[in-house]
Design an enzyme around this catalytic site. Structure first.
Site, PDB file in Angstrom:
ATOM      1  N   ASP A  38       0.859  -1.176   0.000  1.00 28.35           N
ATOM      2  CA  ASP A  38       0.000   0.000   0.000  1.00 28.35           C
ATOM      3  C   ASP A  38       0.896   1.226   0.000  1.00 28.35           C
ATOM      4  O   ASP A  38       2.073   1.148   0.379  1.00 28.35           O
ATOM      5  CB  ASP A  38      -0.919   0.013   1.226  1.00 28.35           C
ATOM      6  N   ASP A  64       3.436   2.306  -4.713  1.00 35.36           N
ATOM      7  CA  ASP A  64       2.628   3.175  -5.557  1.00 35.36           C
ATOM      8  C   ASP A  64       2.376   2.376  -6.821  1.00 35.36           C
ATOM      9  O   ASP A  64       3.284   2.175  -7.643  1.00 35.36           O
ATOM     10  CB  ASP A  64       3.380   4.463  -5.869  1.00 35.36           C
ATOM     11  N   VAL A  65       1.154   1.885  -7.006  1.00 34.03           N
ATOM     12  CA  VAL A  65       0.882   0.953  -8.097  1.00 34.03           C
ATOM     13  C   VAL A  65       1.032   1.587  -9.474  1.00 34.03           C
ATOM     14  O   VAL A  65       1.126   0.869 -10.478  1.00 34.03           O
ATOM     15  CB  VAL A  65      -0.527   0.322  -7.974  1.00 34.03           C
ATOM     16  N   TYR A 156     -13.460   6.948 -13.167  1.00 40.57           N
ATOM     17  CA  TYR A 156     -13.539   5.688 -12.426  1.00 40.57           C
ATOM     18  C   TYR A 156     -14.211   4.613 -13.277  1.00 40.57           C
ATOM     19  O   TYR A 156     -13.720   3.478 -13.381  1.00 40.57           O
ATOM     20  CB  TYR A 156     -14.324   5.912 -11.134  1.00 40.57           C
ATOM     21  N   LYS A 160     -12.504   1.111 -14.552  1.00 41.58           N
ATOM     22  CA  LYS A 160     -13.008  -0.192 -14.118  1.00 41.58           C
ATOM     23  C   LYS A 160     -13.519  -1.027 -15.293  1.00 41.58           C
ATOM     24  O   LYS A 160     -13.421  -2.261 -15.274  1.00 41.58           O
ATOM     25  CB  LYS A 160     -14.095  -0.012 -13.056  1.00 41.58           C
TER      26      LYS A 160
END
Length: 251
Positions: A38, A64-65, A156, A160
């Site tokens: 995370d 940090d993805v 968003y 997704k």
């Protein structure tokens, strides 16, 4: 009696969030060794300490993805600590609520970077270790808003929806290489991401009203879906969408 993930090494992103922490706790109870990742370092340390206090073997890693370099570092830490990786659960995500015209490009870019690019980078960077497992599972977190429109949250929803199809194409690509890839699609879930909205609107929140069960779900109701797809019980399941939404998309 062995747990459903005994002997498996699982990496969970967004591990300190509502769904992330519930998933990490369930995986630990089912016998997995964990890499919890995370960007929130203090919360990550607290989570790792809680899991270790219950006997789990845990590696905590700041991630940090959206950073390919950071992903490389975390996968290398995983290799050094455990020597393998069997399960990748991509949960890390952020939301921005404006629609098409109200969304600023800076916000758009950040949501796409975390939710969409972060999921791709995770799969790309972890894949060599996952293939070497010979019996690996990737669980990507999409949303009911990756399936249906809402009129808001343009960035968003776009991210997704992308995760949904990214999951399917990865499932096809790796189907004969020992890596299954599936997506989970939560409905309205009482997590810190939307808790303020739920506190303000309660049972009158529009998506709760549209949910046949007439309530928000809990992170503990999403974690078992993650567990099923991570475990060998789903050995013939790849490229599918597991929807956990109280009936919201049944309309």
């Amino acid at each position: 009696m062995p747990g459903r993930l005994t002997g498996k090494i699982a990496l969970i992103t967004g591990a300190t969030g509502g769904i992330g922490s519930a998933t990490a706790e369930l995986f630990a109870r089912e016998g997995a060794s964990l890499v919890v990742a995370d960007i929130a370092e203090e919360a990550l340390r607290d989570l790792a300490a809680r899991l270790e206090a219950k006997g789990a073997d845990v590696l905590a890693a700041r991630l940090d993805v959206s950073s390919s370099e950071n992903w490389g570092e975390v996968i290398e830490l995983t290799r050094q600590r455990f020597g393998r990786l069997d399960v990748l659960v991509n949960i890390a995500g952020i939301v921005d609520w404006p629609g098409i015209e109200g969304t600023e490009q800076e916000s758009w870019d950040r949501v796409i970077a975390v939710n969409q690019t972060g999921t791709w980078l995770g799969m790309k960077t972890a894949m060599p270790l996952l293939r070497a497992s010979g019996n690996a599972s990737i669980v990507n977190t999409s949303s009911v808003l990756g399936l249906i429109g809402s009129g808001v949250a343009a960035a968003y929803q776009a991210s997704k929806g992308a995760v949904r199809l990214l999951t399917k194409t990865a499932a096809v690509e790796y189907a004969t290489q020992g890596v299954r890839v599936n997506s989970v699609h939560p409905g309205v879930i009482a997590t810190p991401m939307i808790q303020d909205i739920l506190d303000e609107q309660g049972d009158q929140q529009p998506d709760v009203v549209r949910t046949p069960m007439r309530r928000a779900g809990s992170p503990a109701e999403i974690a078992p879906a993650m567990l099923f797809l991570a475990s060998d019980e789903s050995s013939f399941v790849t490229g599918t969408e597991l929807i956990v939404d109280g009936g919201l998309t049944a309309h």
